[in-house]
Design a protein around this motif. Sequence first.
Motif, PDB file in Angstrom:
ATOM      1  N   LYS A  16      41.457  50.556  34.076  1.00  0.00           N
ATOM      2  CA  LYS A  16      40.717  49.301  34.112  1.00  0.00           C
ATOM      3  C   LYS A  16      39.226  49.585  34.050  1.00  0.00           C
ATOM      4  CE  LYS A  16      41.908  46.510  37.428  1.00  0.00           C
ATOM      5  NZ  LYS A  16      42.417  45.966  38.709  1.00  0.00           N
ATOM      6  N   TYR A  48      36.648  51.320  36.333  1.00  0.00           N
ATOM      7  CA  TYR A  48      36.757  50.515  37.543  1.00  0.00           C
ATOM      8  C   TYR A  48      36.067  51.159  38.738  1.00  0.00           C
ATOM      9  CZ  TYR A  48      39.067  47.517  41.019  1.00  0.00           C
ATOM     10  OH  TYR A  48      39.335  46.636  42.040  1.00  0.00           O
ATOM     11  N   LEU A  87      32.314  50.569  38.996  1.00  0.00           N
ATOM     12  CA  LEU A  87      31.806  49.194  38.943  1.00  0.00           C
ATOM     13  C   LEU A  87      31.312  48.738  40.314  1.00  0.00           C
ATOM     14  CD1 LEU A  87      34.633  47.482  36.831  1.00  0.00           C
ATOM     15  CD2 LEU A  87      32.337  48.111  36.039  1.00  0.00           C
ATOM     16  N   ASP A 118      31.105  45.919  43.339  1.00  0.00           N
ATOM     17  CA  ASP A 118      32.182  45.099  43.913  1.00  0.00           C
ATOM     18  C   ASP A 118      32.331  43.783  43.156  1.00  0.00           C
ATOM     19  OD1 ASP A 118      32.783  47.031  45.784  1.00  0.00           O
ATOM     20  OD2 ASP A 118      31.641  46.083  47.410  1.00  0.00           O
ATOM     21  N   LYS A 143      34.097  44.579  39.955  1.00  0.00           N
ATOM     22  CA  LYS A 143      35.506  44.905  40.230  1.00  0.00           C
ATOM     23  C   LYS A 143      36.319  43.623  40.372  1.00  0.00           C
ATOM     24  CE  LYS A 143      34.977  49.425  42.381  1.00  0.00           C
ATOM     25  NZ  LYS A 143      35.045  50.209  43.627  1.00  0.00           N
ATOM     26  N   CYS A 145      36.930  42.307  36.975  1.00  0.00           N
ATOM     27  CA  CYS A 145      37.914  43.184  36.340  1.00  0.00           C
ATOM     28  C   CYS A 145      39.323  42.875  36.863  1.00  0.00           C
ATOM     29  CB  CYS A 145      37.524  44.633  36.621  1.00  0.00           C
ATOM     30  SG  CYS A 145      38.437  45.850  35.699  1.00  0.00           S
ATOM     31  N   ASP A 146      39.453  42.726  38.178  1.00  0.00           N
ATOM     32  CA  ASP A 146      40.755  42.425  38.783  1.00  0.00           C
ATOM     33  C   ASP A 146      41.309  41.107  38.254  1.00  0.00           C
ATOM     34  OD1 ASP A 146      40.713  44.734  40.314  1.00  0.00           O
ATOM     35  OD2 ASP A 146      39.976  43.732  42.127  1.00  0.00           O
ATOM     36  N   LYS A 150      42.289  45.688  43.104  1.00  0.00           N
ATOM     37  CA  LYS A 150      41.933  46.864  43.905  1.00  0.00           C
ATOM     38  C   LYS A 150      42.583  48.159  43.420  1.00  0.00           C
ATOM     39  CE  LYS A 150      40.462  44.272  47.858  1.00  0.00           C
ATOM     40  NZ  LYS A 150      39.155  43.894  47.410  1.00  0.00           N
ATOM     41  N   GLN A 159      42.795  51.013  40.110  1.00  0.00           N
ATOM     42  CA  GLN A 159      41.992  51.472  38.981  1.00  0.00           C
ATOM     43  C   GLN A 159      42.725  51.389  37.644  1.00  0.00           C
ATOM     44  OE1 GLN A 159      39.448  54.849  39.407  1.00  0.00           O
ATOM     45  NE2 GLN A 159      39.647  54.828  41.638  1.00  0.00           N
TER      46      GLN A 159
END
Length: 134
Positions: A85, A96, A99, A101, A104, A107-108, A115, A117
Amino acid sequence: MIKRFQDVRDWGAIRGIDGATFQKQYQRVLQEVVEIHDAYNKEDMAEVSDAIGDTIVTLINLAKTVNMNAEDCLDGAFSIIEFRKGLNFDGDFVRYGKLSDEDKAICDEKQGMPKHQYFKSADKDKLNPGSFKK
């Protein structure tokens, strides 16, 4: 095994390149990478192509100096990054783990597996370039 990679190893063996030191072959890799940049700056795409090919040849030879197979190196690297990720910032993929927070969380949301990768391999076909943009 990629046949052309073996052809490169055979080519190097005939020319004695397979006996080169790591340091000599590493310097050759760096030289070829610089040639890519120089050719690109001159807008000489034929030379860019040639320099990229030469760089690949030198990487195959470099792997051989440390008793590694370039195909195995490629397979190993790709198996790690294939489901990684991260987000793309103007063509620069940031994984990931590096990155912020805030990024992230984005991304999530876009890639799933909060949480973690890596995304699930089953989700690979659901992702598109937009899934990796902020």
